[in-house]
Design an enzyme around this catalytic site. Sequence first.
Site, short mmCIF file in Angstrom:
data_model
loop_
_atom_site.label_atom_id
_atom_site.label_comp_id
_atom_site.label_asym_id
_atom_site.label_seq_id
_atom_site.Cartn_x
_atom_site.Cartn_y
_atom_site.Cartn_z
CG ASP A 74 10.53 -6.56 -31.40
OD1 ASP A 74 11.03 -7.08 -32.41
OD2 ASP A 74 9.82 -5.54 -31.45
CG ASP B 160 6.99 -10.59 -34.53
OD1 ASP B 160 8.07 -10.12 -34.16
OD2 ASP B 160 6.78 -11.02 -35.68
CE LYS C 175 3.33 -2.37 -39.09
NZ LYS C 175 3.22 -3.71 -39.61
#
Lengths: 393, 1303
Positions: free
Chosen positions: B1222, B916, B985
Amino acid sequence: MWVPGVGLLSRLMLSALTRAGRFCILKSGAVRLMDVPAGNRRGLSDYYPHLMPSVGFGKSSSRVYRCRSETKRYITSPRVAETLVRILRGKRKSCQLFLECNPGPGILTRALLESGAKVVALESDETFIPHLKSLGKKVNGRLEVVYCDFFKLDPRSRGILTPPVMTSDMLFQYLGIEAQPWSKGAPLKAIGILPPKNERSALWKLLHDLYSCTSIYKYGRLENLFITEKECRKIMANPQNPGLYQALSVLCQIACGIKLLHTESCLSFGTYTANGQLAKQKHRESLEQNLCFIQLTPHRNLFTGTLTPFNYDVFFHMLRQCFMKRNAKLIDHLHSLSPIDAMHILKQIKKNKDVKVIDMYPEDFQHLFETIECSKDDNYKWLYDDFMEDVII
Amino acid sequence: MSAVRWGRGAAGFGRALWPAGSPGLLAEEGALGGVWSRKRSSTASPCEQDRRKDWGHAELLEVLKARVRQLQAEGVAEVTVKRVAVARAPEAGGAQPPRQAQAGAKGAAATLSSRWAQKLDSDQQLMEKRKQRLEGKLQKRVEKGAWQKQLRLEPRLLSRKLASQLQHWEQGAPRSPWEEQLAQLLQEAPHRLSSEAAAAPADRGPESRLEGQRQRLLSFFECCLLTGHLPLAHHVLVTHHSKSQQQRLLTLSMYNMVMLGWARQGSFKELTYVFFMLKDAGLAPDLQSYAAALQCMGRLDQDAGTIRRCLKQMAQDGLQLQGLFTAVPLSAEERAELLRAVRKAKPTFTPPRPPVPPPQVNTSPLLREIYAKDPAVSYPRLHLSLKELQGLFQQQLRVEMATTITVESVEKVPLLTKEVLHARKTLAGLRTRWRTALYRELQETKESEAHAAREGRLSLFPYLCLLSEKEIVRVLLQTLQALPAQGESLLFLAHELGLRVFKRKQLRNEVQELEQRYSKYLHLLASDTQVAEPCLPRQHWEALGVPEAPHEQPWPMSVVVQLGKQLAEVLVRAAQMPSSLAAPRSPGTLIPVLYHVYSFRSFRQIGILKPHPAFTQLLETAAERTLTFESTDVPMLCPPLPWTSPHSGAFLLSPTKMMRSVEGSQQHQLLLERCPPAELHGALDALTQLGNCAWRVNGRVLDLVLELFTDKGCPRLGVPAPPSEAPRPPEGRQAPKRCLLPEVSPAEKAEMRRELARRLKVAREMQSLRADALYRLSLAQHLRHRVFWLPHNMDFRGRTYPCSPHFNHLGSDLARALLEFAQGRPLGPHGLNWLKIHLVNLTGLKKRESLQARRDYADELMEDILDSADRPMTGRKWWMEADEPWQALACCMEVARAVRAPDPTAYVSHFPVHQDGSCNGLQHYAALGRDSVGAASVNLLPSDLPQDVYSEVAAQVEVFRRQDAEQGVQVAQVLEGFISRKVVKQTVMTVVYGVTRYGGRLQIEKRLREIHDFPQVRGAETPGPAGRCPVAGGHWAAGGPDTGSCLCPPWGPPAGPMGASPPPQSARGHWPRAIRRSRGNLGPAHALPSPSPQDFVWEASHYLVRQVFNSLQEMFSGTRSIQRWLTESARLISHTGSAVEWVTPLGIPIIQPYHRDSKVMIKGGLQSLTFSSSVDTSQKPNTLKQKNGFPPNFIHSLDSSHMMLTALHCYRKGLTFVSVHDCFWTHAADVAVMNQVCREQFVRLHSQPILHNLSRFLIERFCSDPRTSKSIWVSRLTDTLLSVPKTGTFNLEQVKHSTYFFS
């Protein structure tokens, strides 16, 4: 995909696109987060029309209080205030409780206090609050000032409420007012001027609350005294003046006793912009208009029949649908309201098949509703589904 | 038809083409003619006026005669002939009335006669109508041939000269002396029209409306051709042509299309008619027109003279003969005919070779290595033999030819009680009845549409003929079956139906050719074959044959919706059921199944089609166990076709677009088509490569999931519960008994209503989730023992997605866990380690530890891991605690198998291991800006431990908070100890993609609410600890906490309907601050309330989002300046009136499809439909969206470029590679190689001057037009674009050594 009884997926596809209208953001957005990849569709099928975004009345009010630019109308003439107090209070000297919505400069508030009444002033504009509080100095606690917008009580979205938006529970508990059964009299009278820009929305919201026995009406059969402009004539309309007759008229007349108490020229009122500035009256026609001071008293026996807070939404839907095409025949509307044979229904309410929507009196609508709701034979009485309103759109 | 007649036709045709003078003089003569004619019309000489009067009389006479004849007329066909006769009348009199006089209606006689003509026309129409009504009554079904006779064939030309010429040609008369004048006129017409067009004001509004109508016309003609209704197309063309208002709508391509139709049939006469009309409209024939004409001549074996004349004219029009063979798309057969014709005139002519794709080389420096021939590479092959693959191809072909696929549901088999059987029988009976009714309705609809077409209107008739009636009926029945109980908006339904027809019609039909080619193609992929030269799949495919014919244009949105609506109406009319299903005691009359009901949104009404509840009930009882999917919604059973162009690739028969975009946008397709093919090679090859990865289902995981699924589900693990677990409303929508009792208070009834609504809502949400899972699992079960492929395409920014929506590797944890690579690979020396690391990654536990530490952690836990693998449901259930439980479980099993293998390094693993990117968006920004501080925090710099940007932002926010707290800011003080990684986050992650403060605040608010000891939060309003659902303990919940299942979706309790706030509990102490503020003189009885939770959380989140943005600003200064630069550029571009465009480093052209809304309305029928579309390119761009969308879209185009580069290089190295944006997947053994490639390609990508390239491109695209350069926006834009943000000092090469860049 072709599978029985599935509502969501197609909608998920919609929501996967950037502009899919409001529902997907509010409703199924959460669902999408869960499992279904966004935008995960094959090439050719990527074209979805999106429904028009809508601007809501009450129902879709947003999380944030964003009506700073609203103009409000206030009573500025002591003469009018006195007249109103005379009408309201009569000869009584008792300590009656009034909920005054957006008193503004407090002219009426002062008059009410002087007549010996108890007043709760719900003011949505912070600039007036210090002044209003100063009125309460000498009246021995008979005045309570709360920073609160009466017309935005209990917003639909349960997000964060920032003052002046709050829930009626908060307000009433704070005021120490207990809920009263419907059959009892009104614990208090709410008085105020409907916001001039969206009178209709405010009325719809009130009616929703009234029929569903929620918000302020949870606390009893509140009497409303509103000064409205043009809506007044509309809510009192019936088939005899079909031009003004609409769903609101039926709902108001079924729910409340309507009494026109007083009429006053617009000139006697001041219009203020957001920051408390006295605005100039702009349009000539608004100068010629009158404001009507009407009394809406919810019927004591409103919920004793078939119509209850349990099924009022169907009644609402029926009326809104019917008045969308007011000149159409009732029978055409019945086809998309109920799967029951329309002729049969008409026979039962003793109307002929050519009856038009605007020919039906409010009581007729109530009768129609009750007939369908009580129809014995059919398992399925309505096509309406409250889920529809929420999600389809 | 006789040869004589054709000969005559050809002569006429030649004459129509006949020019006078050399092409060099054309323009001049045209101009002269124009002056002359204008003069004549303005100052008409007495003699001419007389003539005109005469002509007027003559016409009047003719009109009257015609009327007499008309009144006597019997057949409708004859009437049309008369109309033509009227048109011909003046010429018969030998006069040449000037066109202008007639058009301007200056002469009194002309007006008079035209009025007469009008009257005649209207009478005719009236009569026609009457007649047709009569006919309709007499016989319900008119035979097809019967009405075709009535179609108009001969055009009524507006230009008198042309008309007379046409007539002469028809009558075979010798050339008249004024033939030369005609030639002059022929040249004059286009010229005059073009000058008119130039003079026409650029009125955008009507122009765009015209454009819409033109599109509809074109697709109508196209569709007519496709369905063999050429005479109808011709008729409509003639009808439109003969009315000057409607003629404006006709374009050259429409005439060409009809001509081509006639050419294919070899009908020269009709073709000539069209040619006349074309000339009459003042259009200059182009290559396609001539190609059609010559083709027709070829077919009819015309004499050389005619052909020569035609060719000569063509040359004079400045068209190259070679062009016919290179620039016009032709089928092989058409080509041969064309050549035959040309050879007659020029026997030595050899057509240019079919456009051999010139050595197209992609010029992007990034891709140079990919297409380099040396060093020789060996691309990976599949593990299957040629024979197996050919078998798979046949299977897939069968599926696609059937267009739908029926899959057995994994839902529990119902007990076959008498009830169920009866319901199924009833359903079957109903379906048979509906089928018949649908046929009938469909035929009637077609009839009436055909009728409308005959009247010259653009009806839906040809569209309805595209599919066989049987197929349409099937589609409709499936729609009915799939209609949800609460109904579906008519607009949506119509759109779906329309698209479905469109897609089916598109199916390719050259199956045999495809089969051969594909078989050859497989030699490249199969395990047991050889190819001469290793090459990419696309190159191989292209080497096998010529490029395919161009794809068809999609239909305009309004046509799609109109067609769908028509079909939906057919369905509504046809579907009926006995009323006894709804009310047992009712007489057996038929009632509709579908109802058109309205829903209200605010004051807007929305039409919905809703099935009768009894029908829904019936379906539920019957519990049929089959699911039907479109063949393109399921994975493929053989390797997809390689992408060779923006519209060919993926599925075998159903065309798929390479790039999907928002809501029917066309602009990106145009861009792609205009783009040189070689520029797209990178994208084409990357998509092909992603789609070529073979998959299989992880059977053990599927078994476990199915076990849960058929039992009670487990929402915590992402397995939705069955409807039986849902809260059931007591008695359906009907009121509970208590509701009818008068003694129950209204407030209680209101409460009951709310309760009911709440239950219904939960039940419905569960049902949706359940259905979604049902599709996925059923497909998984269906594919269980097979190998399958997920063809990919991309969105408008280049991000790639699998085409099959229900079952793919992009979904949730559960969906991903069900998939593994079909091709295995031995673990090798490091594979097992990567498996372990991956397992720990999936648990989400050791995010900030080194790889070694993660591996050690896995070793420590080996016992738990093995236990999970062996006894997933009965053991210690360690896997259930992981962040991604199902993938963790699958990984546990893989680790267990590998560990227990005699030689773990030789163990063949099919398991995909992920790597990742850590905050990939910020990584790209940091690299773009060479921002050292930012680069370090997103792991672009080598470091021993992974850096965590979220923690760092949190730390920075904490620094700010402390400062504020010291200064006595209350909110800052209260927040002490609550600022964590988790809180910030999501906001940090999404800031890159353009989240606003508003959205960021909502995110943070949500996080704060999850912290259950956040101060002064009222108990009743706080959701319980994470994972526990507050409703689970409630009164309607089944399933105890021990099973770990609760009924609420994991995001918390559903919000109630309006006003359904849960009544506050005993709490009497929480009050908004404002009340507190204004409390003033309350009596002592009232306690001073403290702030409400809402108030507080609002303030705190508001404060926090501000600090997060400030922190990001501090840490990623480069990022913010780039973002601002992009935003500002987009804003200015949008103000100049264009949508933002750019080209990715791989060469994919991108355009943002955000425009102002335009409304389209479709009237009539069940309901008028209105929809708005934001992709109408004739509308101005939506500045807000253009500007807000640019930075994230640009970054996405970069990350997709990075992914594609990695994919291509991995392929070159023989790896299996797939991606979820991604997150890159490969075999455990190859992780190290993939990581290296991934880093190298990132460095390569960012070594390009990306921002400067962008700036240069935008300047050239938007600022170089001299016409607009004076505009203030353009000059500002130029300034902005020239000031590319400065970059920092970060050394990009360091990325290559960063372990945690992707991990």
